[in-house]
Write an enzyme that holds these catalytic residues in place. Structure first.
Site, PDB file in Angstrom:
ATOM      1  N   GLU A  15       0.815  -1.217   0.000  1.00 18.55           N
ATOM      2  CA  GLU A  15       0.000   0.000   0.000  1.00 18.55           C
ATOM      3  C   GLU A  15       0.842   1.257   0.000  1.00 18.55           C
ATOM      4  O   GLU A  15       0.464   2.276  -0.560  1.00 18.55           O
ATOM      5  CB  GLU A  15      -0.872   0.035   1.256  1.00 18.55           C
ATOM      6  N   GLY A  81     -12.627  -5.172   5.580  1.00 10.19           N
ATOM      7  CA  GLY A  81     -13.718  -6.055   5.203  1.00 10.19           C
ATOM      8  C   GLY A  81     -15.042  -5.333   5.425  1.00 10.19           C
ATOM      9  O   GLY A  81     -15.226  -4.661   6.436  1.00 10.19           O
ATOM     10  N   MET A 194      -7.724  -3.820  11.131  1.00  4.17           N
ATOM     11  CA  MET A 194      -6.890  -4.267  12.242  1.00  4.17           C
ATOM     12  C   MET A 194      -5.992  -3.184  12.852  1.00  4.17           C
ATOM     13  O   MET A 194      -5.129  -3.496  13.662  1.00  4.17           O
ATOM     14  CB  MET A 194      -6.025  -5.465  11.777  1.00  4.17           C
ATOM     15  N   GLU A 195      -6.196  -1.927  12.474  1.00  2.39           N
ATOM     16  CA  GLU A 195      -5.309  -0.868  12.997  1.00  2.39           C
ATOM     17  C   GLU A 195      -6.005   0.424  13.411  1.00  2.39           C
ATOM     18  O   GLU A 195      -5.540   1.119  14.334  1.00  2.39           O
ATOM     19  CB  GLU A 195      -4.237  -0.484  11.945  1.00  2.39           C
ATOM     20  N   ASP A 218     -12.812  -6.989   0.928  1.00  2.00           N
ATOM     21  CA  ASP A 218     -13.505  -8.284   1.033  1.00  2.00           C
ATOM     22  C   ASP A 218     -14.788  -8.083   1.831  1.00  2.00           C
ATOM     23  O   ASP A 218     -15.032  -7.010   2.355  1.00  2.00           O
ATOM     24  CB  ASP A 218     -12.586  -9.303   1.728  1.00  2.00           C
TER      25      ASP A 218
END
Ligand code: SAH
Length: 252
Positions: A15, A81, A194-195, A218
């Site tokens: 990224e 997601g 997750m961050e 996703d």
């Protein structure tokens, strides 16, 4: 916008690669295994860093960024997601608040003891600026930058840009049960990653404004046959660069 030095964080190498390439780095420092690039990106002074994945990695990176590099705001970009049912691959979520779905204090979910907060707000003016930049990118440049074959592969046609809650925890969510639990328990949950909430908590404790942008990769369930790594390196990195370029170039 009156920020003097903007901190930019991405979790994954794929990224941040395009940003590293575009950055005119004046100084590079390695601290705790992270490379911090100080310099100019799209005409603005920034410090850019790859945090790596998860809440601990993100929180420690944000702490170093704020403590050692003196940035006066932080923007985090990445993938997530989808939780809200109307979100699809390529749609973008701009966080108005963030929460940690895996935080349980023995009494209830999400509330961070001592801070007495569950949701960490982003800075509204910064967030609105980023939202406009994402809309501009998606409308004007996305289709010139990402080859049609990749847009077809990922089924991206006309991405939406929404604002809402970004949900964070130390798990890659690919379980429909867990997805449903998050949707039910979290106020206005849009996507899971997750961050983000870890960075938002650190920024809150430092009293520094933050913004978080996530492109949906996703469905955070088990029916995604998307190649996540390919999505990050062929599509997500363009969203991140495009949105930040539009934002930094438009900023006064
Ligand atoms: N396979 C990768 C790890 C990817 S973890 C590796 O081994 O390097 C997923 C990353 O994308 C995290 O940074 C997270 O923020 C984001 N993400 C995308 N979709 C997610 C989902 N469904 N659940 C949690 N995080 C997700």
């Amino acid at each position: 916008m009156s920020y003097q030095k903007i901190g930019l964080i991405c979790a994954m190498e794929e990224e941040i690669r395009l940003l590293e390439r575009d950055m005119q780095a004046e100084q590079t420092s390695v601290i705790a295994g992270r490379t911090f690039y100080e310099g100019v990106l799209y005409g603005r002074p920034v410090t850019l860093v790859q945090s790596r994945i998860g809440k601990v990695a993100a929180a420690s990176t944000a702490t170093t960024l704020l403590d050692r590099f003196g940035v006066d705001c932080v923007i985090f970009c990445g993938t997530a997601g989808g939780i809200a049912p109307d979100l699809h691959t390529g749609d973008v979520v701009v966080a108005d608040k963030l929460v940690q779905h895996d935080f349980f204090d023995g009494v209830g979910w999400f509330r961070i003891p001592l801070l007495d907060k569950s949701y960490f707000e982003t800075e509204p003016v910064l967030t609105e600026g980023i939202r406009r930049a994402v809309i501009e990118y998606v409308r004007d440049r996305l289709k010139q930058e990402i080859p049609q074959a990749h847009l077809d592969e990922f089924r991206i046609s006309d991405p939406k840009v929404v604002t809402g809650t970004v949900v964070t925890g130390d798990q890659f969510i690919c379980d429909p049960e867990k997805n449903r639990w998050i949707a039910e328990q979290v106020d206005n949950a849009k996507c899971v990653e997750m961050e983000g909430a870890a960075v938002a908590q650190i920024c809150y404790e430092f009293g520094i404004p933050c913004a978080v942008v996530r492109v949906v990769s996703d469905g955070a369930n088990d029916n995604s046959n998307l190649d996540f790594e390919r999505f990050v390196s062929e599509a997500a990195c363009h969203f991140t660069r495009g949105a930040l370029k539009a934002f930094l170039e438009n900023a006064e």
